[in-house]
Design a protein around this motif. Sequence first.
Motif, PDB file in Angstrom:
ATOM      1  N   ASP A 197      21.126  11.993 -31.517  1.00 33.38           N
ATOM      2  CA  ASP A 197      21.734  13.615 -30.397  1.00 33.38           C
ATOM      3  C   ASP A 197      21.021  14.182 -31.606  1.00 33.38           C
ATOM      4  O   ASP A 197      20.581  15.572 -31.009  1.00 33.38           O
ATOM      5  CB  ASP A 197      22.577  13.363 -30.419  1.00 33.38           C
ATOM      6  CG  ASP A 197      23.665  12.146 -29.253  1.00 33.38           C
ATOM      7  OD1 ASP A 197      22.577  12.139 -28.021  1.00 33.38           O
ATOM      8  OD2 ASP A 197      24.671  12.547 -28.775  1.00 33.38           O
ATOM      9  N   SER A 198      21.773  14.895 -32.868  1.00 28.40           N
ATOM     10  CA  SER A 198      21.439  15.109 -33.486  1.00 28.40           C
ATOM     11  C   SER A 198      19.459  15.598 -33.798  1.00 28.40           C
ATOM     12  O   SER A 198      19.191  16.501 -33.831  1.00 28.40           O
ATOM     13  CB  SER A 198      21.722  15.084 -34.725  1.00 28.40           C
ATOM     14  OG  SER A 198      21.943  16.256 -36.445  1.00 28.40           O
ATOM     15  N   THR A 238      24.349  22.609 -30.807  1.00 30.51           N
ATOM     16  CA  THR A 238      23.798  21.213 -29.881  1.00 30.51           C
ATOM     17  C   THR A 238      23.650  20.280 -30.575  1.00 30.51           C
ATOM     18  O   THR A 238      23.992  19.645 -30.479  1.00 30.51           O
ATOM     19  CB  THR A 238      22.296  22.117 -29.740  1.00 30.51           C
ATOM     20  OG1 THR A 238      21.815  22.508 -30.993  1.00 30.51           O
ATOM     21  CG2 THR A 238      22.014  22.995 -28.978  1.00 30.51           C
ATOM     22  N   GLY A 239      25.124  20.821 -31.791  1.00 34.12           N
ATOM     23  CA  GLY A 239      24.874  19.732 -32.672  1.00 34.12           C
ATOM     24  C   GLY A 239      23.753  19.102 -33.943  1.00 34.12           C
ATOM     25  O   GLY A 239      23.828  18.288 -34.670  1.00 34.12           O
ATOM     26  N   ASP A 243      25.547  21.520 -38.788  1.00 34.83           N
ATOM     27  CA  ASP A 243      26.342  22.021 -38.967  1.00 34.83           C
ATOM     28  C   ASP A 243      26.610  23.908 -39.306  1.00 34.83           C
ATOM     29  O   ASP A 243      25.049  24.259 -39.844  1.00 34.83           O
ATOM     30  CB  ASP A 243      27.749  21.128 -39.937  1.00 34.83           C
ATOM     31  CG  ASP A 243      26.587  21.845 -41.772  1.00 34.83           C
ATOM     32  OD1 ASP A 243      27.013  22.951 -42.581  1.00 34.83           O
ATOM     33  OD2 ASP A 243      26.560  20.580 -41.902  1.00 34.83           O
ATOM     34  N   SER A 277      19.193  16.086 -39.987  1.00 31.12           N
ATOM     35  CA  SER A 277      18.724  15.279 -38.990  1.00 31.12           C
ATOM     36  C   SER A 277      18.123  13.724 -39.025  1.00 31.12           C
ATOM     37  O   SER A 277      18.152  13.177 -38.269  1.00 31.12           O
ATOM     38  CB  SER A 277      18.660  16.104 -37.645  1.00 31.12           C
ATOM     39  OG  SER A 277      17.027  16.452 -37.389  1.00 31.12           O
TER      40      SER A 277
END
Length: 473
Positions: A28-29, A65-66, A69, A346
């Motif tokens: 996801d990240s 969106t992740g 941070d 990420s």
Amino acid sequence: MRGRVGLVLGPLLFALFYFIPALTGLEDSPRAVLAVTLWVATWWITEALPIPATSLMPIFLLPITGGADERTASMAYGNPIVFMYMGGFTIALAIQKWDLHKRIAMAILTMVGTGGSRITLGIILATAFLSMWISNAATALMMLPIGLALIEEIKREQLYDDESLGRFAKGLLLSIAYAASIGGLATLIGSVPNAVFAAVSAQNLGRTVTFADWFFFAAPLTVLMLAVLYVYMTKFRFRVRARQDIGAGFAREQLHRLGPMSFEEKAVLAVFATVGTLWIGSGFLPEPLRLSDTSISMIGAVSLFLLPARKGRGRLMGWPDMRNLPWGLLLLFGGGLSLAAAFESSGLTVWFGGLLAGLQVLPYVLIIVSLATIVLLMTEIMSNTAVSNMLIPVGIGLALGIGADPHAIMVVIALSASCAFMLPISTPPNAAVFASDYITIDDMVKAGIGMNIAAVGLISAFVLLWQPIAMGC
């Protein structure tokens, strides 16, 4: 039309890569970072929004969106390199405010001489020197009136026939455009991609590249490229033979018109010289006395607001002068560095490394030459800042994939992104000289092809042979 297409294409690419995980197989990240990068990069390229406005998007898109941070996304806008550039821009504004650039240009012409092709040599040296410290756009705009004045003087004195005058004018004006781009290669503040390289290196690799480090590596390349430019323009592409030389007193006459050097010019020159000396020599000082490049830049900038000016009873710089500072470019820096930080945090950089690992089958020399060619062709139609912001973080992944030093790949991208010589849209200096009545698109393309080939060859050679020595890798 390009902006309208980009306005739709950016969010569309984001949606495809963010909401369809099967396209990349990413977690996801990193998938979020890739999707945000595609959106932002598309809007940078197409200028769907003003570029500085687009550069603010990572601050909210990455956390939402992740991808990263909020702290990671926003801290990049305060990167020390951003403030080093701010200080350099402030000093450049002071140089322009007090007309010091004109005196520097004419002084160089006086030293080099005004006989035959030495005029072009003097203009190349003056333009390149200014471009080391001032943006290539500002340098070209400063030097263009000087170049046009020289052409008019030669025309008035009838030193060339009409055909030769046209060739001389083309060569001189294109030399201004190309020298403005080449000169910026020598220093970290001379070209945006150079500073992006240094910032990403410190942020993603933990390796600090100082002003002196970069200058030690890039200055010889700059000198060699300027020599190629001079020989190519005056001996091959636009070779002319004058009926007689321009009057030796031309440059001295221009200096005479400027009058004696004012107190303000001397003060700005002193600040400029001190900052340049510290940037180059600070690394040789004992540790307690050693200053960072950013600290040196800020000391120089702030001192301009402290030192008095005799004209108007003010200071060398006032805050209203800062309205001309390219604030948008600083935001563009921040946006690129924000995406670069998200690449690292990420794990997207590692993914790119695996994706590009297949390039290991190619010889390392061919990888370097191909990369330089691709980046140079991209920057012919795209902003060099957008290209460097997009590709320098990716370059780390490429280096990991092929088992190479990341600095080598990143340097190729940074240098190649500043060497666009073929089209008026490629760089602001190209556009500036194209606006004159002397240059056609055909002139620029034909001259630019030769300079592009030379740039690819020299950059590749320097990265392969000199970069490991100069940067200690």
